[in-house]
Design a protein around this motif. Sequence first.
Motif, mmCIF file in Angstrom:
data_model
loop_
_atom_site.group_PDB
_atom_site.id
_atom_site.type_symbol
_atom_site.label_atom_id
_atom_site.label_comp_id
_atom_site.label_asym_id
_atom_site.label_seq_id
_atom_site.Cartn_x
_atom_site.Cartn_y
_atom_site.Cartn_z
ATOM 1 N N GLY A 162 50.619 47.671 32.231
ATOM 2 C CA GLY A 162 49.423 48.274 32.990
ATOM 3 C C GLY A 162 49.337 48.422 34.339
ATOM 4 O O GLY A 162 50.455 48.690 34.978
ATOM 5 N N ALA A 163 48.383 47.727 35.340
ATOM 6 C CA ALA A 163 48.629 47.945 36.647
ATOM 7 C C ALA A 163 49.786 46.928 37.294
ATOM 8 O O ALA A 163 50.462 47.465 38.076
ATOM 9 N N GLN A 164 50.017 45.825 36.577
ATOM 10 C CA GLN A 164 51.238 45.018 36.873
ATOM 11 C C GLN A 164 51.838 44.908 35.991
ATOM 12 O O GLN A 164 51.611 44.398 34.581
ATOM 13 N N THR A 165 53.419 44.695 36.028
ATOM 14 C CA THR A 165 54.227 44.991 34.916
ATOM 15 C C THR A 165 55.224 43.821 35.151
ATOM 16 O O THR A 165 55.259 43.082 36.217
ATOM 17 N N ALA A 181 47.758 42.870 41.282
ATOM 18 C CA ALA A 181 47.653 44.180 41.512
ATOM 19 C C ALA A 181 46.480 44.690 40.925
ATOM 20 O O ALA A 181 45.583 44.296 40.116
ATOM 21 N N GLU A 182 45.694 45.682 41.511
ATOM 22 C CA GLU A 182 44.306 46.192 41.183
ATOM 23 C C GLU A 182 44.336 47.148 39.958
ATOM 24 O O GLU A 182 45.457 47.815 39.953
ATOM 25 N N GLY A 183 43.364 47.086 39.304
ATOM 26 C CA GLY A 183 43.388 47.861 38.008
ATOM 27 C C GLY A 183 43.489 46.752 36.694
ATOM 28 O O GLY A 183 42.996 45.645 36.790
ATOM 29 N N THR A 184 43.811 47.332 35.580
ATOM 30 C CA THR A 184 43.928 46.653 34.337
ATOM 31 C C THR A 184 45.161 46.364 34.039
ATOM 32 O O THR A 184 46.075 47.224 34.041
ATOM 33 N N THR A 185 45.534 45.040 33.803
ATOM 34 C CA THR A 185 46.672 44.520 33.324
ATOM 35 C C THR A 185 46.670 43.895 31.942
ATOM 36 O O THR A 185 45.706 43.033 31.941
ATOM 37 N N ALA A 186 47.389 44.115 30.981
ATOM 38 C CA ALA A 186 47.649 43.616 29.953
ATOM 39 C C ALA A 186 48.613 42.425 29.708
ATOM 40 O O ALA A 186 49.745 42.851 30.128
ATOM 41 N N ARG A 207 41.018 42.523 34.472
ATOM 42 C CA ARG A 207 40.709 43.773 35.202
ATOM 43 C C ARG A 207 40.495 43.234 36.743
ATOM 44 O O ARG A 207 39.560 42.295 36.964
ATOM 45 N N LEU A 208 41.271 43.870 37.703
ATOM 46 C CA LEU A 208 41.145 43.544 38.892
ATOM 47 C C LEU A 208 40.565 44.359 39.977
ATOM 48 O O LEU A 208 41.407 45.461 39.941
ATOM 49 N N ASP A 209 39.735 44.380 40.623
ATOM 50 C CA ASP A 209 39.311 45.125 41.867
ATOM 51 C C ASP A 209 38.951 44.399 42.987
ATOM 52 O O ASP A 209 37.813 43.736 43.168
#
Length: 468
Positions: A162-165, A181-186, A207-209
Amino acid sequence: TCGVKTDGTVACWGDNGFGQLGAAPATPSPAPPSPTQVNAAYSHMFTSSAGSPAGSFAVTQGSLPPDLSLSSAGSLTGTPTAAGTFTFTVTISDGLFPDANAAFTLQVLEATADTIPPTTVATATPAANGAGWNNANVTVTLVATDNVGGSGVRSITYVLTGAQTGGGSVAASTTSILITAEGTTAITFHAQDNAGNGEADKTVTIRLDKTAPVIGAVSNVTAEATSAAGAVATFTTATTDNLDPAPVVTANPASGSTFQIGTTTVTVMATDVAGNSSTNTFTVTVRDTTPPVITVPANMTLKATSAAGAVATFTVSATDAVDPAPVVTASPASGSTFALGVTTVTVTAKDASGNTSTKTFTVTVKDTTPPVITVPANLTLEARSAAGAVATFTVSATDAVDPAPVVTASPASGNTFALGTTTVTVTAKDASGNTSTKTFTVTVRVTCPGHDDRDDDREGCHQHQDDD
């Protein structure tokens, strides 16, 4: 006889008729190795009978359990992989003297089978809000535990999408992952124990914003009052956000509200789903020309509590057709100490537009409290003559207002008091004319001497003696 040993040192021996001189290698320690179980790490140290290694150790008969080995220094180590009772002979030699040996038995027990995989728990710090979002970097901690009596956690493996890999595998029962990282990371993860049991994949979503919404510029608004309440003002605002398509926008006061006369600051706040907020302000100005209406208490009369007067407390207020909270001041203020006499209190009210009004009332302080008198306890004196006895005493008075009230006693201190009981009346009067009285008694008596027949001219003495 002497010889060079394999380690480069020299050893000598011989026979002097009393036995062999010099020394052969000491036998291995007879202490048996402790039992163990399959798949359990094992360690045992053989020593010479002298208490420390002397020479080289080796197994010369029998066999060790599979996957155990004996070093030349005497260290038996490894992880046995088969159960059973194993008998073997350990020999120690130094390359010079005859070898010495000892037999040992090591029991390896069957291990309890571990068929239960470990369990991993993911904890995010800080925790997400009620909508499942964070607005600051998140640390995800993975902690794996194995069942009681199990083989123990071998590793944790995780993958970020997702946002961070990224991803990784750690040979431990715990690890931490920082999400920036902003966004959704699984994060998909699982743990494996030392018996090879692996748990099913689990996933935690972050979920990071971290970016606040952007509020568009709003121009100041000027409106003319349409009533005593003020004027209605309407306006619009535009807001955008990097992740939330519909951030919540509020204005205080809201568009369409009735704005009172004067200048009001409108605060616009935009908040996204992660809790990031931004604000912007502008003003709404409405004119006002009506002064406030003041309410004051009725004229007050108080009792003085000290020479300074008395503290007066009161409530004053004002209402205004436009300003709900005009500034009200009183001079002197409530809670002030008011002197004896009549004081005029002036109340002033000023609204937000500068319109001013005044109103007055009076506070009258009077002294109506009489002094408080202090007298001695009732006195009992022995007669010093036929006239009686002189009595001296101290009386005083305190007053809440007058520091020196006038105090008189009748009869006065220093007078001769006749035989019997006399009432002394004490009077105190303060500067305001308030008066109080208090009394006490002076008793003059004759005490007859014991068994004395002489005439001392004291009434009753002879009768007292005759009675004796």
